[in-house]
Design a protein around this motif. Structure first.
Motif, PDB file in Angstrom:
ATOM      1  N   VAL A  47     -32.119   3.257  63.063  1.00  0.00           N
ATOM      2  CA  VAL A  47     -30.678   3.039  62.919  1.00  0.00           C
ATOM      3  C   VAL A  47     -29.969   4.385  62.844  1.00  0.00           C
ATOM      4  O   VAL A  47     -30.410   5.284  62.129  1.00  0.00           O
ATOM      5  N   ASN A  48     -28.868   4.503  63.570  1.00  0.00           N
ATOM      6  CA  ASN A  48     -28.053   5.700  63.516  1.00  0.00           C
ATOM      7  C   ASN A  48     -27.305   5.708  62.178  1.00  0.00           C
ATOM      8  O   ASN A  48     -26.662   4.715  61.819  1.00  0.00           O
ATOM      9  N   VAL A  49     -27.379   6.839  61.468  1.00  0.00           N
ATOM     10  CA  VAL A  49     -26.768   6.909  60.143  1.00  0.00           C
ATOM     11  C   VAL A  49     -25.251   6.606  60.189  1.00  0.00           C
ATOM     12  O   VAL A  49     -24.676   6.079  59.225  1.00  0.00           O
ATOM     13  N   ALA A  50     -24.620   6.897  61.334  1.00  0.00           N
ATOM     14  CA  ALA A  50     -23.182   6.625  61.470  1.00  0.00           C
ATOM     15  C   ALA A  50     -22.903   5.122  61.416  1.00  0.00           C
ATOM     16  O   ALA A  50     -21.770   4.713  61.149  1.00  0.00           O
ATOM     17  N   ASP A  51     -23.929   4.312  61.670  1.00  0.00           N
ATOM     18  CA  ASP A  51     -23.749   2.856  61.645  1.00  0.00           C
ATOM     19  C   ASP A  51     -24.276   2.245  60.342  1.00  0.00           C
ATOM     20  O   ASP A  51     -24.798   1.122  60.328  1.00  0.00           O
ATOM     21  N   THR A  52     -24.189   3.012  59.267  1.00  0.00           N
ATOM     22  CA  THR A  52     -24.704   2.518  57.981  1.00  0.00           C
ATOM     23  C   THR A  52     -23.666   2.746  56.886  1.00  0.00           C
ATOM     24  O   THR A  52     -22.725   3.502  57.067  1.00  0.00           O
TER      25      THR A  52
END
Ligand code: MTE
Length: 384
Positions: free
Chosen positions: A259-264
């Motif tokens: 998962v991309n951290v920007a999407d968390t």
């Protein structure tokens, strides 16, 4: 997805249907003074799980309270030299002694503390991290000054939006220190504490002596142990344990997917969850009259109801909630059941909170195995 079926297949099915035996066979029972009977999940950095059968009291004795350490506990501590500093975006930075903290107004909050990774062992596919099963959770009465009172003394500047905590952990090698932050709104909530006591006695070393933060209703990681530094920041702290650590995907992801951290977003409040403390999974009960009991909690929300199924989830009956009730604390529940005949049964428990959330049959997989709150279950044998 982590579903009840996978939970059966992955844990009970392939390993003989008795997960408490699995946990004790795979790990050693602890010989640590004051922590007898706990399940050792890690020795290097001490991680101790409570056998779920101990979830049968409103207040968990300190001996049975789980321990989660990301690094070494402080090896030496001279309390006479110990200070708690409050700095950053404040008018008047402070450094307080333990005696000064003890002189402030003390508040007690009964809080269910649960590790975000409790239940991670049930994730399919497997996720790395401490393989907690059910017992990285406990309820204690924490006492100490309100964090708000300390922040008021220091005078938070308008720029102060987050509050960061650092502890005295001994950081091995190049590992980043365990430092996290919470938003100012939660920091100034009257129930957020700098706790000095646990269950009426001074904190023990494993639980953060001399002082720990207690952020009620939130994942355990918010409650920094051995705290020495409180710093008001103009933004969320961006160290490893805030990002990429302790974050949840914004959208469900495919099992196994990175998962991309920007999407968390950061994991904060705990989710509604229940546990069956007795009968034990795999038990051969003595009689057909069975007292099913356990606990249920819901972070910042209240427990509205707990239901029990004795026919693998086909029908549900309401359990009785015990009178002991305190915001942020689990509620004990019980249900008497007369098994119609001998045989093998799967018993389930399912809680609903005051926001209308009910424990699901399955939860979306996430890469760290956080906040797994599927309905609980035990399998038992009833004599013919
Ligand atoms: N605080 C420090 N300083 N170091 C840690 O490793 N672990 C956190 C939190 N506070 C940790 C910490 C995590 S992940 C949890 S779940 C709780 O402490 C566990 O608290 P306990 O060990 O008292 O049960």
């Amino acid at each position: 997805m982590i579903s009840r079926r996978e939970f059966l297949a992955g844990v009970s099915g392939s390993i003989g249907g008795v997960w408490p035996l699995l946990s004790r066979a795979a790990d050693e029972s602890v010989a640590l003074p004051g922590k007898e009977g706990m399940i050792v999940r890690s020795h290097r950095f001490l991680d101790l799980e409570m056998p779920v059968e101990y979830a049968n009291l409103f207040i968990t004795p300190v001996e049975h309270f789980f321990v989660r350490n990301h690094m070494h506990e402080p090896s030496t501590l001279d309390v006479s030299k110990w200070r708690l500093s409050i700095g950053g975006e404040v008018e008047k930075p402070l450094a307080l002694t333990l005696a000064e903290l003890l002189k402030m107004e003390q508040r007690t909050v009964t809080n269910t503390l649960e590790c975000a990774g409790n239940g991670r062992a049930f994730a399919v596919p497997h996720v790395p991290g401490v393989q907690w099963q059910k017992g990285a959770v406990g309820t204690a009465r924490f006492g100490g000054p309100r964090l708000r009172d300390l922040l008021e003394r220091a005078g938070v500047k308008p720029a102060g939006k987050h509050v960061m905590f650092g502890g005295l952990d001994e950081v091995p090698g190049k590992v980043p220190p365990f430092i996290r932050s919470i938003p100012i709104e939660k920091a100034i909530d009257g129930d957020t504490l700098v706790a000095l006591n646990m269950n009426g006695a001074r904190l023990t070393k494993h639980h953060g002596f001399p002082a720990r933060v207690v952020v009620p209703g939130w994942i355990g990681a918010a409650s920094c142990k051995w705290v020495t530094e409180i710093k008001v920041l103009d933004r969320e702290f961006d160290g490893n344990f805030m990002s990429p650590g302790y974050r949840m995907p914004n959208q469900p992801v495919q099992p196994g997917e990175a998962v991309n951290v920007a999407d968390t977003h950061p994991a904060t409040a705990l989710k509604v969850k229940s546990l069956i403390a007795s009968p034990s999974d795999g038990a051969s009960v003595k009689s057909r009259a069975i007292h099913i009991q356990g606990v249920a909690w819901a972070g910042e929300a209240d427990i509205e109801k707990v239901e029990v199924s004795t026919d693998s989830g086909t029908t549900w009956q309401p359990a009785q909630l015990s009178k002991n009730h305190s915001r942020y604390a689990w509620r004990r529940w019980s249900h008497f059941w007369k098994a119609p005949r001998g045989g093998d049964y799967t018993i389930l428990s399912r809680a609903t909170d005051s926001d209308g959330h009910t424990q699901p049959d399955s939860v979306p997989w996430n890469p760290s195995g956080y906040l797994i709150n599927v309905v609980d279950q035990v399998k038992i044998h009833v004599p013919v």
